[in-house]
Design a protein around this motif. Structure first.
Motif, short mmCIF file in Angstrom:
data_model
loop_
_atom_site.label_atom_id
_atom_site.label_comp_id
_atom_site.label_asym_id
_atom_site.label_seq_id
_atom_site.Cartn_x
_atom_site.Cartn_y
_atom_site.Cartn_z
N LYS A 1 0.83 -1.21 0.00
CA LYS A 1 0.00 0.00 0.00
C LYS A 1 0.86 1.27 0.00
O LYS A 1 0.57 2.21 -0.73
CB LYS A 1 -0.94 0.01 1.21
N ALA A 2 1.93 1.27 0.78
CA ALA A 2 2.79 2.44 0.85
C ALA A 2 3.50 2.69 -0.49
O ALA A 2 3.58 3.83 -0.96
CB ALA A 2 3.81 2.29 1.98
N ALA A 3 3.99 1.61 -1.11
CA ALA A 3 4.68 1.75 -2.40
C ALA A 3 3.70 2.19 -3.48
O ALA A 3 4.03 3.03 -4.33
CB ALA A 3 5.35 0.43 -2.78
N LEU A 4 2.49 1.64 -3.45
CA LEU A 4 1.47 2.02 -4.43
C LEU A 4 1.07 3.49 -4.25
O LEU A 4 0.93 4.23 -5.23
CB LEU A 4 0.26 1.11 -4.31
N LYS A 5 0.92 3.90 -3.01
CA LYS A 5 0.57 5.30 -2.73
C LYS A 5 1.65 6.23 -3.26
O LYS A 5 1.36 7.25 -3.88
CB LYS A 5 0.39 5.48 -1.22
N GLN A 6 2.91 5.86 -3.03
CA GLN A 6 4.02 6.68 -3.51
C GLN A 6 4.05 6.71 -5.04
O GLN A 6 4.25 7.77 -5.64
CB GLN A 6 5.35 6.14 -2.97
N LEU A 7 3.83 5.57 -5.67
CA LEU A 7 3.82 5.51 -7.13
C LEU A 7 2.74 6.42 -7.70
O LEU A 7 2.99 7.19 -8.64
CB LEU A 7 3.59 4.07 -7.61
N ILE A 8 1.55 6.36 -7.13
CA ILE A 8 0.45 7.19 -7.62
C ILE A 8 0.76 8.68 -7.39
O ILE A 8 0.52 9.51 -8.26
CB ILE A 8 -0.88 6.77 -6.97
N ALA A 9 1.30 8.99 -6.23
CA ALA A 9 1.62 10.39 -5.91
C ALA A 9 2.68 10.96 -6.84
O ALA A 9 2.64 12.15 -7.17
CB ALA A 9 2.08 10.50 -4.46
N GLU A 10 3.61 10.12 -7.27
CA GLU A 10 4.71 10.60 -8.11
C GLU A 10 4.42 10.50 -9.61
O GLU A 10 5.23 10.92 -10.42
CB GLU A 10 5.99 9.81 -7.78
N SER A 11 3.28 9.93 -9.97
CA SER A 11 2.95 9.74 -11.38
C SER A 11 2.08 10.87 -11.89
O SER A 11 1.25 11.41 -11.16
CB SER A 11 2.21 8.42 -11.57
N ASP A 12 2.25 11.19 -13.16
CA ASP A 12 1.36 12.13 -13.83
C ASP A 12 0.20 11.31 -14.36
O ASP A 12 0.37 10.46 -15.24
CB ASP A 12 2.09 12.84 -14.96
N ILE A 13 -0.97 11.53 -13.83
CA ILE A 13 -2.14 10.73 -14.17
C ILE A 13 -2.43 10.79 -15.67
O ILE A 13 -2.97 9.85 -16.25
CB ILE A 13 -3.35 11.15 -13.31
N ASN A 14 -2.05 11.87 -16.32
CA ASN A 14 -2.27 12.02 -17.76
C ASN A 14 -1.36 11.11 -18.58
O ASN A 14 -1.62 10.88 -19.76
CB ASN A 14 -2.09 13.47 -18.20
N ASP A 15 -0.31 10.60 -17.97
CA ASP A 15 0.60 9.69 -18.67
C ASP A 15 0.11 8.24 -18.63
O ASP A 15 0.68 7.38 -19.30
CB ASP A 15 2.00 9.74 -18.05
N LEU A 16 -0.93 7.97 -17.83
CA LEU A 16 -1.42 6.60 -17.71
C LEU A 16 -2.38 6.27 -18.85
O LEU A 16 -3.33 7.01 -19.09
CB LEU A 16 -2.13 6.40 -16.37
N GLY A 17 -2.11 5.17 -19.51
CA GLY A 17 -3.00 4.71 -20.58
C GLY A 17 -4.04 3.75 -20.02
O GLY A 17 -4.06 3.44 -18.82
#
Length: 157
Positions: A94-110
């Motif tokens: 959960k912590a790693a996933l939260k960090q990944l989502i926080a650091e990702s640009d949602i517009n880059d996700l396909g």
């Protein structure tokens, strides 16, 4: 295979998600393997005790071997280590996933990235729910998949 923050920033989001997902299942498998190793050790000790008792033909040694075996098995099954290891694996996920989502640009996700994220969440949460052990009334399970990282409901992650 631990990745540094520098390594993670060079990986595409889908690969980072894959690594987080794989690490959860590796952590669960490692915890299970440790537990099974302890079971095998207890069983082997019991078998050796029975063998010694058989060779000596002393009825008391059979009882001693059986009593020691029962005590060790009971101790193993009441040991909170395995549920704690499962909970830690889930908290790390959960912590790693939260960090990944926080650091990702949602517009880059396909579409595929979002689908993979959903599949990972579903399979990990389903597994975590199945690993929740019996709990005393009123006490949350250590591996409760609905608790935030760190355990206590309502605690800041």
């Amino acid at each position: 295979m631990t990745m540094t923050n520098q390594d993670k920033s060079n990986e595409p989001v889908y690969r980072q998600l894959q690594l987080i997902h794989e690490r959860y299942f590796r952590d669960v498998a490692d915890a299970w393997a440790d537990s099974q190793s302890q079971c095998r050790n207890i069983q082997t000790e019991f078998e050796r005790g029975i063998e010694r008792a058989y060779q000596s033909q002393q009825p008391e040694q059979f009882r001693v071997a059986q009593d020691e075996y029962q005590q060790k098995v009971q101790s193993l099954y009441s040991n909170p280590t395995l549920p704690q290891q499962y909970a830690e694996a889930y908290d790390k996920y959960k912590a790693a996933l939260k960090q990944l989502i926080a650091e990702s640009d949602i517009n880059d996700l396909g579409f595929t990235d979002v689908r993979n994220l959903g599949q990972s969440l579903l399979s990990v949460s389903t597994t975590a729910m199945n690993l929740v052990g019996p709990v005393s009334p009123g006490a949350p399970a250590a591996s409760d998949p609905f608790s935030p990282p760190g355990g206590a409901p309502g605690a800041a992650a």
